[in-house]
Motif scaffolding. Structure first.
Motif, PDB file in Angstrom:
ATOM      1  N   LYS A 118       0.844  -1.197   0.000  1.00  8.35           N
ATOM      2  CA  LYS A 118       0.000   0.000   0.000  1.00  8.35           C
ATOM      3  C   LYS A 118       0.879   1.246   0.000  1.00  8.35           C
ATOM      4  CE  LYS A 118      -3.539   2.453   2.595  1.00  8.35           C
ATOM      5  NZ  LYS A 118      -4.180   2.661   3.892  1.00  8.35           N
ATOM      6  N   GLU A 119       1.917   1.238   0.857  1.00 11.90           N
ATOM      7  CA  GLU A 119       2.783   2.423   0.958  1.00 11.90           C
ATOM      8  C   GLU A 119       3.526   2.662  -0.350  1.00 11.90           C
ATOM      9  OE1 GLU A 119       6.118   4.371   3.873  1.00 11.90           O
ATOM     10  OE2 GLU A 119       6.043   2.205   3.711  1.00 11.90           O
ATOM     11  N   GLY A 120       4.034   1.577  -0.940  1.00 15.29           N
ATOM     12  CA  GLY A 120       4.763   1.702  -2.210  1.00 15.29           C
ATOM     13  C   GLY A 120       3.892   2.336  -3.273  1.00 15.29           C
TER      14      GLY A 120
ATOM     15  N   THR B 121       2.464   6.398 -18.676  1.00 12.63           N
ATOM     16  CA  THR B 121       1.069   6.751 -18.391  1.00 12.63           C
ATOM     17  C   THR B 121       0.440   5.842 -17.351  1.00 12.63           C
ATOM     18  OG1 THR B 121       0.112   5.229 -19.999  1.00 12.63           O
ATOM     19  CG2 THR B 121       0.830   7.368 -20.829  1.00 12.63           C
ATOM     20  N   ARG B 122       1.192   4.811 -16.937  1.00 12.68           N
ATOM     21  CA  ARG B 122       0.595   3.835 -16.016  1.00 12.68           C
ATOM     22  C   ARG B 122       0.660   4.331 -14.588  1.00 12.68           C
ATOM     23  NH1 ARG B 122       3.539  -0.634 -19.566  1.00 12.68           N
ATOM     24  NH2 ARG B 122       5.376   0.562 -19.041  1.00 12.68           N
ATOM     25  N   GLY B 123      -0.435   4.111 -13.878  1.00 13.26           N
ATOM     26  CA  GLY B 123      -0.435   4.374 -12.442  1.00 13.26           C
ATOM     27  C   GLY B 123      -0.125   3.082 -11.719  1.00 13.26           C
ATOM     28  N   PRO B 124       0.064   3.134 -10.384  1.00  9.33           N
ATOM     29  CA  PRO B 124       0.339   1.906  -9.643  1.00  9.33           C
ATOM     30  C   PRO B 124      -0.775   0.888  -9.849  1.00  9.33           C
ATOM     31  CG  PRO B 124       0.698   3.818  -8.268  1.00  9.33           C
ATOM     32  CD  PRO B 124       0.030   4.305  -9.513  1.00  9.33           C
ATOM     33  N   GLY B 125      -0.377  -0.363 -10.002  1.00 10.04           N
ATOM     34  CA  GLY B 125      -1.372  -1.410 -10.218  1.00 10.04           C
ATOM     35  C   GLY B 125      -1.974  -1.325 -11.602  1.00 10.04           C
TER      36      GLY B 125
END
Length: 410
Positions: A115-117, A149-153
């Motif tokens: 979650k923090e990452g 353009t990618r967000g986390p996940g």
């Protein structure tokens, strides 16, 4: 995930000529890690970069033609671009343009697991994106697909300015809570007087491999840049029984974007509470000393310079051992993949631990088995000789001065 066709661009100047080639090779590796295929590398020598477009007018026209000829999907500059530069270059070449910072942020977005990452990556991305939203025009239509353009996940990056500002506020609040929780866990480990070891080093030096052979942690271990992103702490029991924790951290890199130093401060702060740092260096890397300097400079920035440190020169199997000259001391040269390497590594770490602890020597009655077991776990017990005459054990070892087990003895 589809592979994108990428053209890399770099400008060699009076400031960066020493590390320029290495930096371009690194950019190629980063692109590959982000699932891009490099179809061409365009470089130019100039006393300094062009203020408006980094490369000169002629080179910019050449870049537009190259993009057309190679059917490129994306151009990646090996320099941080200002919002204005991004816009001017994008308009001239007609395809999306990103820079090294966006590329690294994109890889971090792919790699974040905790979650923090994820929160830290998203915060760094949004901080970077906000000033670049003005006048992005057709380039904005690209958002939500492809490198940069990618967000986390793998979620889409939101591009509405007001939404971004709100999101930044929420993430900062959440990160404060996560950091407070992390501090409580760290304090708990300190109170338990666990000896803490931290792994640091340039990206892809083999930190995760070393964590795995010591603790059988099964972390993601790949010949890629930034394979590890989230700090992972595992217990390791030395052959003598002494229990310590080993924490893996994100790899360092040349010109690590400042957004990332800020965003990952709490991750790297983990290392500030360590009793011993293991600095893993790829002994076979051509620019080994440059890598070492990068790590040491960043350590000083993070106020880690005063901590005890053992340098582990890894990948000895890929280097000429007879010709190898170490630059940092104390050190050990190993190949983490071999069983001999594992033995040498454990011996070197044991010596480094002994340097950080204080020696002890005392007798223990044979009826005090509980204390003996505790000493084995909480201190580095090197010998326990049984003496018939006194029916007691003579114990010798090393411990933290305020160790609970040692206090019991005094």
């Amino acid at each position: 995930m589809e592979t994108e066709r990428v053209i890399l661009v770099g400008v060699e100047t009076e400031e960066n000529y020493k590390n320029f080639e290495e930096s371009m090779i690194e950019l190629k590796s980063l692109t590959k890690t982000a699932n891009g295929e490099v179809v061409f590398s365009l470089t130019q020598r100039r006393p300094q970069v062009d203020r408006q477009t980094l490369i000169g007018k002629g080179k910019l026209e050449e870049l537009a033609q190259l993009a057309d000829a190679h059917e490129a999907d994306l151009i990646i500059f090996n320099h941080e671009l200002t919002p204005r530069q991004s816009q001017l270059i994008g308009d001239a070449v007609g395809i999306p343009v990103i820079d090294r910072v966006q590329l690294i942020l994109d890889i971090f977005a792919m790699r974040a697991r905790s979650k923090e990452g994820k929160l830290q990556v998203e915060l760094a991305q949004l901080d970077y994106l906000l000033p670049r939203l003005v006048g992005q025009g057709k380039n904005m239509s690209r958002l939500g697909g492809g490198i940069g353009t990618r967000g986390p996940g793998e979620t889409k990056l939101e591009t509405d300015r007001r939404h971004i500002r709100n999101k930044i506020t929420i993430i900062k609040r959440e990160l404060k809570e996560v950091a407070a929780h992390r501090e409580r866990t760290r304090q708990k480990r300190k109170d338990n007087q666990t000896f803490q070891i931290g792994l640091i080093g340039y990206t892809n030096a083999g930190k995760s491999t070393i964590l795995n052979i010591l603790t059988s942690a099964q972390t993601y271990e790949q010949d890629q840049l930034f394979a590890t992103l989230d700090p992972l702490t595992k217990k390791w029991r030395l052959p003598e029984g002494f229990e310590v924790t080993v924490t893996d951290t994100v790899g360092f890199i040349q010109d690590l974007p400042t957004q990332l130093i800020d965003a990952f401060h709490s991750t790297l702060e983990e290392s500030q509470g360590m009793d011993l740092l293991l600095h893993v260096v790829d002994a076979s890397a051509e620019n080994r000393q440059q890598h070492e300097e990068t790590v040491l400079n960043l350590m000083n920035q993070l106020e880690l310079g005063s901590l005890p440190m053992l340098t582990i020169y890894n990948k000895a199997d890929k280097t000429d051992v007879d010709q190898f000259v170490p630059t940092l001391f104390p050190n050990v040269l190993i190949s983490a993949k071999s069983s001999k390497g594992k033995e040498r590594l454990i011996q070197a770490i044991k010596l480094a631990i002994m340097e950080s602890l204080e020696p002890y020597s005392f007798s223990l009655q044979q009826t005090e088995g509980k204390i003996l077991n505790r000493l084995k776990r909480e201190t580095l017990l090197l010998s326990s000789d049984y003496e018939e005459e006194t029916q007691s054990y003579l114990l010798k070892g090393f411990a933290q001065p305020d160790s609970y087990a040692i206090r019991q003895m005094n």
